[in-house]
Design an enzyme around this catalytic site. Sequence first.
Site, mmCIF file in Angstrom:
data_model
loop_
_atom_site.group_PDB
_atom_site.id
_atom_site.type_symbol
_atom_site.label_atom_id
_atom_site.label_comp_id
_atom_site.label_asym_id
_atom_site.label_seq_id
_atom_site.Cartn_x
_atom_site.Cartn_y
_atom_site.Cartn_z
ATOM 1 N N SER A 174 -8.194 0.052 -5.808
ATOM 2 C CA SER A 174 -8.212 0.347 -4.326
ATOM 3 C C SER A 174 -9.822 0.552 -4.380
ATOM 4 O O SER A 174 -10.554 -0.511 -4.745
ATOM 5 C CB SER A 174 -7.963 1.630 -3.965
ATOM 6 O OG SER A 174 -6.847 1.451 -2.982
ATOM 7 N N LYS A 181 0.912 -1.154 -0.040
ATOM 8 C CA LYS A 181 0.079 -0.136 -0.285
ATOM 9 C C LYS A 181 1.025 1.446 0.136
ATOM 10 O O LYS A 181 1.187 1.846 1.229
ATOM 11 C CB LYS A 181 -0.991 0.064 1.285
ATOM 12 C CG LYS A 181 -2.087 0.828 1.103
ATOM 13 C CD LYS A 181 -2.962 0.318 -0.298
ATOM 14 C CE LYS A 181 -4.046 1.566 -0.700
ATOM 15 N NZ LYS A 181 -4.582 1.175 -1.908
#
Length: 592
Positions: A391, A197
């Site tokens: 995402s 991430k």
Amino acid sequence: MKTFLKYLLASLIGTFIALFLVFFVAIGSMISSFSVKTGKEPQPEIKENSLLRITFNENVTDKPTINPFDFSLFDFGKIEKNNISLKSFIDHIKKAKTDKRIKGIYLDFKGFNLTLSKAEEIRNALLDFKKSGKFIIAHADMYSQYQYYIATVADKIYLTPEGAMLFQGMNAQIMFYKNLLDKLNIKPEVIRHGKFKSAVEPFILDSMSQANYLQTKTYVSSLWNHILEAISATRNIPVDTLNAYADNLTIDSDSAALLHHLVDGLKYQDEVETELKKMLELKDKDEINYVSMNKYAKTTLPFEITKNKIAIIYAVGQIETGNGKEPDKIYPDRLIKYIHEATKDSSVKAIVLRVNSPGGSALSSEIIWRELILAKKEKPLVISMGDLAASGGYYISSAGDYIVANPTTITGSIGVFGLLWNAKEFLNNKVGINVHGYKTNKYADLGSFYRPLTNYERQKMQNLVEKTYRTFITRVANGRNMTTAQVDSIGQGRVWSGINAKKIGLVDKFGGLNDAIKIAAKRARIKKYKVVEYPKKKEFMEVLMDALKDDFAQTYINTLIPEEIGKQAEILNFIKTHKGVMALMPYNITFN
């Protein structure tokens, strides 16, 4: 004084805009009157033996332009001309395939406003056009790699003598701001799940982490290999040879491009036109009947006489909270309204959600996901992925019955992060401001811009991020018929290309928006249908009334007079707009 001048200018611009709009009311009324009387808008004349000329100067958008005219002034802060939707662009190439008036296509590269994924869909449409037996000729003064990628569908590729061509490979660059933040004494408070991430890395590192480098290498390499394989297929040059050209900068001149067969000839514009006249069987003195894409896009497309509809709902932009007005962002309230309308309309037999989003608010993604699940119970739901469906963009996509993506789509990034900001030292040391106050409870100022998180608060935030991540991978697991462990293994915030995503089960099929529409129709078991798009195109008076709202002038002043403070403006804007728990991919990757 600066603020006064800003608002004075806003007032003057607002007044000018209002007068300008009122001036066109009469024109709008006449056009509307004409349309009512004739039942259709006037069609541009397309002569026999015409050539469709595509310059790529058009601003190709995912969703259709909402205003009924092409005046850039109405486009809510976007100072652009020649807007055309990707669907319209592709539909009219498809129409030209069978239009007897159109004898061929001339790719005359004067500009290029396409992302790689849009270039992919247009290139595929041009390849389909060639099945008609009609010709495609390409010419440019200079070819960028993306321009050349499209040009390789042509029967002949020409380059202007002394022109240039770029063939050097792909790179993805991320700008890192840690040193700048250190100088400003601004500290990011980062809580994340997922070793990949990397959306927050620019604020906490000086360079890419090993995990981020690995994921970037994987998806950029897959994109480049896809481009090379496509060029190899149409130009009959081995992939290894093309890679060698890029490695050695072999294509360093017009003569090198010709020598190594990347182009078929070096010709000036007039020489190309002479060849086109021969192909059209014209005399030297005759003029070529060029038809621009903007003109051709105003002609009527073939349509089915049926009550059945396929609804396209556009989810384009970053996912925000609430019910904002910015057209290039996704607000749950607004998107849910479109979903409700399409679901309740009995004539709509299936829904295609066109996603082009890097993600954003995790909560908003969950709210949108829930509405899509409810819609899916009523009718088929097919996802069409554009440039990005990462995402939060993938979060909402996971609700679909079937997912269609381009090989060049950037997707995945199944991960979550929390981001808060501590500017206490910045305020104290840089601008001499101290902040004190009173709070009724110990943690009443949690998330304050004016102090760091405590260890206890950080753990609470970490718990929230972990909970959100577990929900995220559960949604994906249910939608993709996987276990949460399987999703976690390909999640962790990792970004994938569409090619990678199909291999690991995040995508069902390669294809563009029209492919998704066909799949939706098949799942709805209908053969004849019309396509309706959400948001719907606004009528003239709707645009006028929106334009005259109080905040219209301020919208333009914000667009026309940006604060000229360079990188700090970008950082401070990110600080201002990005707080809380986010499902967002690396937001500032630059592809070349």
